[in-house]
Structure formats: C-alpha cells, structure tokens
Design a protein around this motif. Sequence first.
Motif, PDB file in Angstrom:
ATOM      1  N   HIS A  80       0.834  -1.204   0.000  1.00  0.00           N
ATOM      2  CA  HIS A  80       0.000   0.000   0.000  1.00  0.00           C
ATOM      3  C   HIS A  80       0.872   1.258   0.000  1.00  0.00           C
ATOM      4  O   HIS A  80       0.659   2.188  -0.795  1.00  0.00           O
ATOM      5  CB  HIS A  80      -0.878   0.039   1.254  1.00  0.00           C
ATOM      6  CG  HIS A  80      -2.179  -0.670   1.130  1.00  0.00           C
ATOM      7  ND1 HIS A  80      -3.101  -0.395   0.148  1.00  0.00           N
ATOM      8  CD2 HIS A  80      -2.746  -1.626   1.926  1.00  0.00           C
ATOM      9  CE1 HIS A  80      -4.170  -1.164   0.320  1.00  0.00           C
ATOM     10  NE2 HIS A  80      -3.975  -1.909   1.385  1.00  0.00           N
ATOM     11  N   SER A  84       1.025   3.799  -3.154  1.00  0.00           N
ATOM     12  CA  SER A  84       0.472   5.134  -2.914  1.00  0.00           C
ATOM     13  C   SER A  84       1.519   6.212  -3.174  1.00  0.00           C
ATOM     14  O   SER A  84       1.212   7.274  -3.737  1.00  0.00           O
ATOM     15  CB  SER A  84      -0.053   5.244  -1.482  1.00  0.00           C
ATOM     16  OG  SER A  84      -1.128   4.345  -1.266  1.00  0.00           O
ATOM     17  N   GLY A  95      -3.255   1.740  -8.554  1.00  0.00           N
ATOM     18  CA  GLY A  95      -3.910   0.740  -7.724  1.00  0.00           C
ATOM     19  C   GLY A  95      -3.960  -0.599  -8.426  1.00  0.00           C
ATOM     20  O   GLY A  95      -3.843  -0.687  -9.650  1.00  0.00           O
ATOM     21  N   THR A 160     -13.977  -1.847  -3.540  1.00  0.00           N
ATOM     22  CA  THR A 160     -14.035  -1.304  -2.185  1.00  0.00           C
ATOM     23  C   THR A 160     -12.705  -1.456  -1.451  1.00  0.00           C
ATOM     24  O   THR A 160     -12.445  -0.735  -0.489  1.00  0.00           O
ATOM     25  CB  THR A 160     -15.134  -2.007  -1.374  1.00  0.00           C
ATOM     26  OG1 THR A 160     -14.889  -3.427  -1.373  1.00  0.00           O
ATOM     27  CG2 THR A 160     -16.507  -1.752  -1.988  1.00  0.00           C
ATOM     28  N   ARG A 161     -11.894  -2.385  -1.900  1.00  0.00           N
ATOM     29  CA  ARG A 161     -10.550  -2.579  -1.343  1.00  0.00           C
ATOM     30  C   ARG A 161      -9.593  -2.888  -2.488  1.00  0.00           C
ATOM     31  O   ARG A 161      -9.924  -3.679  -3.372  1.00  0.00           O
ATOM     32  CB  ARG A 161     -10.506  -3.743  -0.344  1.00  0.00           C
ATOM     33  CG  ARG A 161     -11.117  -3.457   1.009  1.00  0.00           C
ATOM     34  CD  ARG A 161     -10.758  -4.572   1.989  1.00  0.00           C
ATOM     35  NE  ARG A 161     -11.887  -5.421   2.304  1.00  0.00           N
ATOM     36  CZ  ARG A 161     -11.807  -6.557   2.995  1.00  0.00           C
ATOM     37  NH1 ARG A 161     -10.617  -6.987   3.427  1.00  0.00           N
ATOM     38  NH2 ARG A 161     -12.887  -7.275   3.238  1.00  0.00           N
ATOM     39  N   TYR A 162      -8.432  -2.270  -2.452  1.00  0.00           N
ATOM     40  CA  TYR A 162      -7.389  -2.556  -3.439  1.00  0.00           C
ATOM     41  C   TYR A 162      -6.066  -1.998  -2.915  1.00  0.00           C
ATOM     42  O   TYR A 162      -6.039  -1.156  -2.006  1.00  0.00           O
ATOM     43  CB  TYR A 162      -7.722  -1.947  -4.809  1.00  0.00           C
ATOM     44  CG  TYR A 162      -7.947  -0.452  -4.816  1.00  0.00           C
ATOM     45  CD1 TYR A 162      -6.886   0.450  -4.964  1.00  0.00           C
ATOM     46  CD2 TYR A 162      -9.230   0.076  -4.691  1.00  0.00           C
ATOM     47  CE1 TYR A 162      -7.093   1.822  -4.978  1.00  0.00           C
ATOM     48  CE2 TYR A 162      -9.449   1.449  -4.699  1.00  0.00           C
ATOM     49  CZ  TYR A 162      -8.385   2.312  -4.846  1.00  0.00           C
ATOM     50  OH  TYR A 162      -8.608   3.659  -4.855  1.00  0.00           O
ATOM     51  N   HIS A 165      -5.271   1.987  -2.167  1.00  0.00           N
ATOM     52  CA  HIS A 165      -6.435   2.691  -1.613  1.00  0.00           C
ATOM     53  C   HIS A 165      -5.977   3.641  -0.508  1.00  0.00           C
ATOM     54  O   HIS A 165      -5.107   3.301   0.291  1.00  0.00           O
ATOM     55  CB  HIS A 165      -7.423   1.671  -1.057  1.00  0.00           C
ATOM     56  CG  HIS A 165      -8.753   2.231  -0.675  1.00  0.00           C
ATOM     57  ND1 HIS A 165      -8.933   3.052   0.408  1.00  0.00           N
ATOM     58  CD2 HIS A 165      -9.980   2.066  -1.241  1.00  0.00           C
ATOM     59  CE1 HIS A 165     -10.204   3.375   0.512  1.00  0.00           C
ATOM     60  NE2 HIS A 165     -10.867   2.797  -0.484  1.00  0.00           N
TER      61      HIS A 165
END
Length: 238
Positions: A80, A84, A95, A160-162, A165
């Motif tokens: 993550h 990011s 993503g 909704t999740r990756y 995020h």
Amino acid sequence: MHRPDITTAVGSDTGNRYSANYDVTYLVEQPLLAVLADGMGDGPGSAAAGRIAVDTFVDHAMRVTEPSPDTLREAVAAAHARVSHVGRELRVLAGCTLTAITAAPQGYWLVQIGDSRVYRWRAGQLELLTTDHTVAWLGAVHGWYPFNSPQAASARYQLTRYIGHGSAPEPDVFSVTMRPGDRYLLCTDGVSDQVGYDYLRTLLSQDTPPTTVVTTLLAACETAGGNDNASAIVIRVD
C-alpha cells in the motif's frame, strides 16, 4: 508437517483490448508462493502498481521463515505504502488487486484484496474461496439490484478494497488445507469474467498437467473475445 506433492503452472495473455499487459504474476513451487495482481486501468499508474505490489509483497513474504496473518498483513501494508507513493509522484491513480497463496509451517495462507479470485476444485465441486471486494458483490449479497442488471455491471468495477487505496484497507487472510486431488486456480477478472463456472469446473476436474490447464484456459479467454488481460496460476495437489 508433511507437505503434499504439488505441481504448478502460470500464464498470462494480453488479449485484444489493451496494447500492454497490466497483470503481474509470481510463482515459486517449493515452498509455494503464488501471487498475482491486476492493475486498475491502463495507464502508467496501473503498470507501476501491479509490479510494485507483487515485488513488495514477495520481498516481505520471503524475509520471514514462518509466514503468519500478521506478517502477511504487514506485507500488504508495505505494498500500500509504496504504490500510494508512486501514485503521488506520477499524479495519477495507482492501484491493483493482489491475491496470493503461500506455504507456512502450519499449512497454507491465502491473501486476498480486490477482485482477482481463488477457486478450488475438490471432490467434484468447484468452490470460490475468495470474496470480490466490489460494490457489485455487496449489491448481490444484500439484494440492492438484480445480479444481471446494468447497475450490477457498473458496480462490478467499483472496488471497495485494493492496493493503493487511500485508507490502506487490510486484506482477507485465512488458512487453506491442501488435500491430494485438489486443484487451485488463482486468476484475474480477465479470466473469471470471460470463462463461465461450468467451463472452469470441467477444466479443473480433468487429470491434466497444470501447464495444459493454463494454456487451455487462456485460449478460452481469447476465444471469448480477449476483452481484458487474463492471468492464471494453477496448483495441482497429488
């Protein structure tokens, strides 16, 4: 503990929609570490996200001698952070999904974030072991709209999740016990969206080498239209 005998294969196909392949795979058979990611979209953020996420996850997973839910969540958290950071540098959406199975002293751990999938064929039944982290999945579960409606089709691509995020959501992590006769399929949505359940069940039930299964499966995706990058990892347990 005694390790079952496994054979594996991996393959990926660009398809006809995109000029490049934004799926990323990694496979080591002994001790088993199978990972795949599917970049979101077709830009530089997508290309960077999948490669960075897989490399980061594998690096963290291989540093520990006994993978656990905590260490695997730490590996996802590191992915993550790196994805990011790249997204901020490129100033684009960066993503991807990430799905993995890794060996551990107590058995095997499955890691899931996004909408790539893990199927298991066992004793005549094909099961979907993972949950799609999408608005479409929530809608199907809660009856918000018919599964084959335009609303469901649109929600299919709302994750909704990756990895990448902004809130760095945790993955699903759970144990898997492998038994002789099992077949496991890790795949991106370029496979699951183009090849139906009955075809997967028939293909995985056959007593054929994983390399043949992967080749046949990717050819079926191409025949279905090749509308997305398609990647698959097959694990056969004997």
